[in-house]
Design an enzyme around this catalytic site. Structure first.
Site, PDB file in Angstrom:
ATOM      1  N   LYS A 127     -17.163  -7.544  25.100  1.00  0.00           N
ATOM      2  CA  LYS A 127     -17.967  -7.857  23.912  1.00  0.00           C
ATOM      3  C   LYS A 127     -17.266  -8.937  23.130  1.00  0.00           C
ATOM      4  O   LYS A 127     -16.042  -9.075  23.211  1.00  0.00           O
ATOM      5  CB  LYS A 127     -18.132  -6.619  23.028  1.00  0.00           C
ATOM      6  CG  LYS A 127     -19.350  -6.685  22.136  1.00  0.00           C
ATOM      7  CD  LYS A 127     -20.616  -6.265  22.880  1.00  0.00           C
ATOM      8  CE  LYS A 127     -21.843  -6.400  22.028  1.00  0.00           C
ATOM      9  NZ  LYS A 127     -23.027  -5.802  22.679  1.00  0.00           N
TER      10      LYS A 127
ATOM     11  N   GLY B 122     -34.567  -1.803  11.568  1.00  0.00           N
ATOM     12  CA  GLY B 122     -34.158  -3.109  12.121  1.00  0.00           C
ATOM     13  C   GLY B 122     -35.338  -3.763  12.817  1.00  0.00           C
ATOM     14  O   GLY B 122     -35.954  -3.157  13.698  1.00  0.00           O
TER      15      GLY B 122
HETATM   16  P1  NAD Z   1     -30.931  -9.016  15.723  1.00  0.00           P
HETATM   17  O1  NAD Z   1     -29.951  -9.837  15.014  1.00  0.00           O
HETATM   18  O2  NAD Z   1     -32.025  -9.701  16.468  1.00  0.00           O
HETATM   19  O3  NAD Z   1     -31.618  -7.979  14.713  1.00  0.00           O
HETATM   20  C1  NAD Z   1     -30.920  -7.121  13.857  1.00  0.00           C
HETATM   21  C2  NAD Z   1     -31.914  -6.564  12.850  1.00  0.00           C
HETATM   22  O4  NAD Z   1     -31.285  -5.542  12.083  1.00  0.00           O
HETATM   23  C3  NAD Z   1     -32.438  -7.602  11.853  1.00  0.00           C
HETATM   24  O5  NAD Z   1     -33.833  -7.428  11.690  1.00  0.00           O
HETATM   25  C4  NAD Z   1     -31.726  -7.231  10.548  1.00  0.00           C
HETATM   26  O6  NAD Z   1     -32.489  -7.578   9.413  1.00  0.00           O
HETATM   27  C5  NAD Z   1     -31.642  -5.734  10.725  1.00  0.00           C
HETATM   28  N1  NAD Z   1     -30.651  -5.084   9.874  1.00  0.00           N
HETATM   29  C6  NAD Z   1     -29.369  -5.423   9.617  1.00  0.00           C
HETATM   30  N2  NAD Z   1     -28.823  -4.543   8.783  1.00  0.00           N
HETATM   31  C7  NAD Z   1     -29.777  -3.617   8.490  1.00  0.00           C
HETATM   32  C8  NAD Z   1     -29.825  -2.455   7.687  1.00  0.00           C
HETATM   33  N3  NAD Z   1     -28.773  -2.065   6.991  1.00  0.00           N
HETATM   34  N4  NAD Z   1     -30.987  -1.757   7.631  1.00  0.00           N
HETATM   35  C9  NAD Z   1     -32.058  -2.150   8.330  1.00  0.00           C
HETATM   36  N5  NAD Z   1     -32.066  -3.227   9.126  1.00  0.00           N
HETATM   37  C10 NAD Z   1     -30.941  -3.962   9.186  1.00  0.00           C
HETATM   38  O7  NAD Z   1     -30.075  -8.077  16.701  1.00  0.00           O
HETATM   39  P2  NAD Z   1     -30.572  -7.298  17.995  1.00  0.00           P
HETATM   40  O8  NAD Z   1     -30.229  -8.098  19.173  1.00  0.00           O
HETATM   41  O9  NAD Z   1     -31.963  -6.827  17.804  1.00  0.00           O
HETATM   42  O10 NAD Z   1     -29.567  -6.055  17.996  1.00  0.00           O
HETATM   43  C11 NAD Z   1     -29.823  -4.873  17.269  1.00  0.00           C
HETATM   44  C12 NAD Z   1     -28.996  -3.739  17.827  1.00  0.00           C
HETATM   45  O11 NAD Z   1     -29.317  -3.563  19.214  1.00  0.00           O
HETATM   46  C13 NAD Z   1     -27.489  -3.938  17.779  1.00  0.00           C
HETATM   47  O12 NAD Z   1     -26.852  -2.697  17.599  1.00  0.00           O
HETATM   48  C14 NAD Z   1     -27.177  -4.465  19.168  1.00  0.00           C
HETATM   49  O13 NAD Z   1     -25.828  -4.267  19.540  1.00  0.00           O
HETATM   50  C15 NAD Z   1     -28.117  -3.615  19.969  1.00  0.00           C
HETATM   51  N6  NAD Z   1     -28.410  -4.137  21.312  1.00  0.00           N
HETATM   52  C16 NAD Z   1     -28.937  -5.375  21.461  1.00  0.00           C
HETATM   53  C17 NAD Z   1     -29.230  -5.822  22.731  1.00  0.00           C
HETATM   54  C18 NAD Z   1     -29.900  -7.156  22.972  1.00  0.00           C
HETATM   55  O14 NAD Z   1     -30.303  -7.398  24.093  1.00  0.00           O
HETATM   56  N7  NAD Z   1     -30.085  -7.997  21.971  1.00  0.00           N
HETATM   57  C19 NAD Z   1     -28.954  -5.028  23.852  1.00  0.00           C
HETATM   58  C20 NAD Z   1     -28.421  -3.749  23.653  1.00  0.00           C
HETATM   59  C21 NAD Z   1     -28.155  -3.332  22.370  1.00  0.00           C
END
Ligand code: NAD
Length: 402
Positions: free
Chosen positions: A103, A214
């Site tokens: 990571k 989120g």
């Molecule tokens: P992203 O940046 O696209 O979205 C994150 C979202 O979370 C945004 O809408 C932001 O406004 C919101 N957010 C932040 N703090 C918040 C809070 N306190 N309350 C409510 N919403 C809040 O990121 P992503 O890629 O969607 O990742 C989100 C989660 O999924 C993370 O934990 C990431 O590690 C996990 N994840 C992502 C992937 C991927 O393919 N992108 C894969 C596996 C896991």
């Protein structure tokens, strides 16, 4: 704020209480192979220079190259990246893909940067991490606040500095730049496949009410996909606030509204609620899709969902796990629920290395088969060891790794 790495180590200890593993193996798993911290100097648009801190943790490559996203966030630090890298090792083992765990991150609030600054910072991370990277060594991807555009800059920087031109050193690239069809929705689609594979066994039939924390890549796509699958999305949130409507929100319209205004708050016909209220709403499925440590010992007793589908990494603390388990609330753990993302990233890597281009149908067909199989393996393990799904998943991963 709890230390996510401590939580991750605790989760391992808790799994070992249920099934024994050799001590040396567990010790190894608790120590990342390599932790790298770099300084990235960046010339800002106004001519001043700032130094940003960047990270890469290579946790374990027993099963294949280190693999894992890069997070740009003001709170990113080595503890968080360590936790996320450890979960990646376990996740790749649960998904049974030939990848190890890694990571990365940069401590930065990307909203404060111009596009030009963001591009140069992304390229700076690649220059600093260059000795680590390569299609058979370490393959990063997007995570919170990083996306296909950032992967395009990164792969471009990498290709300028090396002879490796397959594109396979970074995944999550745009489809127009050697990305895979379906990667954008893969994490959420995988979550839906996992949920559908388990729902009958967990007595969650019919059209259900869903709350999502989120609304980024993962949460936004999950909202669209669960809505399209016949469920009602009753509450949504982002970093600025939360909204609800018991009759159901039109996800496409909320996403459009957020694009125009910068937040879900104020969406016509919705009621504004606090971010903490959102987590404790009465609903069938709660989908955390933001950051770690959202469901804790403080609020777990108030959670009313029947099932928590962890699309975020690390949203539930070990203490909260026990409270939810005692209340009969199922938690589908992150290392299973969101493993669709790294699975399709691995498909992308494979397509790049073989010079192939798979259709979206092919990608989702392969993903579905994998997710269903591993969801059932996790469920079987939790029943065999009379424990929760998280420990079931950890045991499955640790059996494959050991
Ligand atoms: P992203 O940046 O696209 O979205 C994150 C979202 O979370 C945004 O809408 C932001 O406004 C919101 N957010 C932040 N703090 C918040 C809070 N306190 N309350 C409510 N919403 C809040 O990121 P992503 O890629 O969607 O990742 C989100 C989660 O999924 C993370 O934990 C990431 O590690 C996990 N994840 C992502 C992937 C991927 O393919 N992108 C894969 C596996 C896991």
């Amino acid at each position: 704020m709890q230390n996510p790495f401590e939580n991750a180590l605790n989760q391992i200890k808790r799994a070992v209480e249920v099934k024994e593993f050799p001590k040396s193996f567990i010790e190894r798993l608790m120590h990342p192979d390599r932790q790298v911290r770099i300084s990235i100097p960046l010339v800002m648009d106004d001519g001043t220079e700032k130094i940003f801190e960047g990270y890469r943790v290579e946790h374990n490559n027993k099963r294949g190259p280190y693999k894992g996203g890069i997070r740009f966030h003001q709170d990113a630090d080595m503890n968080e990246v360590n936790a996320l890298a450890l979960w990646m090792t376990l996740k790749c083992a649960v998904a049974n893909i030939p990848m190890g765990g890694g990571k990365g991150g940069i401590t930065v609030d990307p909203k404060t940067l111009s596009q030009n600054e963001l591009e140069n910072l992304s390229r700076g991370w690649v220059r600093g991490m260059l000795p680590l990277l390569g299609p058979y060594k370490d393959v990063p991807a997007p995570d919170v606040n990083t996306n296909g555009q950032i992967m395009s800059w990164m792969v471009d920087e990498y290709e300028k500095l090396t002879d490796e031109k397959s594109g396979a050193t970074f995944t999550g690239k745009p489809v127009s730049n050697r990305g895979s069809e379906g990667r954008e929705e893969a994490t959420s689609m995988g979550g839906l496949y996992v949920f559908n594979a388990l729902r009958e066994s967990l007595n969650l039939e019919g059209s259900l009410s869903v709350v999502i924390q989120g609304l980024g890549n993962v949460g936004g796509n999950a909202a669209l996909l669960f809505e399209a699958d016949g469920h009602k999305i009753i509450a949504l949130s982002d970093s600025k606030g939360a909204i609800m409507n018991e009759e159901g929100l039109s996800v496409k319209d909320v996403i459009e509204f957020k694009k125009q205004t910068g937040s879900v708050v104020g969406f016509p016909g919705s009621k504004e609620i606090s971010q903490s209220e959102l987590l404790t709403l009465a609903c069938d499925i709660l989908i955390p899709s933001a950051l770690e440590n959202q469901i804790t010992a403080e609020n777990a007793k108030d959670i009313k969902a029947r099932l928590v589908l962890e699309l975020a990494n690390g949203p539930t603390t070990p203490e909260a796990d026990d409270i939810l388990f005692a209340k009969g609330i199922y938690v589908v753990p992150d290392i299973l629920a969101n493993s669709g993302g790294v699975t399709v990233s691995t498909f992308e890597w494979e397509q790049n290395l073989k010079g192939e281009k798979w259709t979206k149908e092919e990608v989702f067909e392969k993903l579905k088969e994998k997710m269903e199989k591993e969801a059932n393996n996790v469920l079987d393990n939790s029943r065999k060891y009379e424990t929760d799904l998280r420990r079931g998943a950890f045991i499955l991963a640790m059996e494959r790794l050991s």
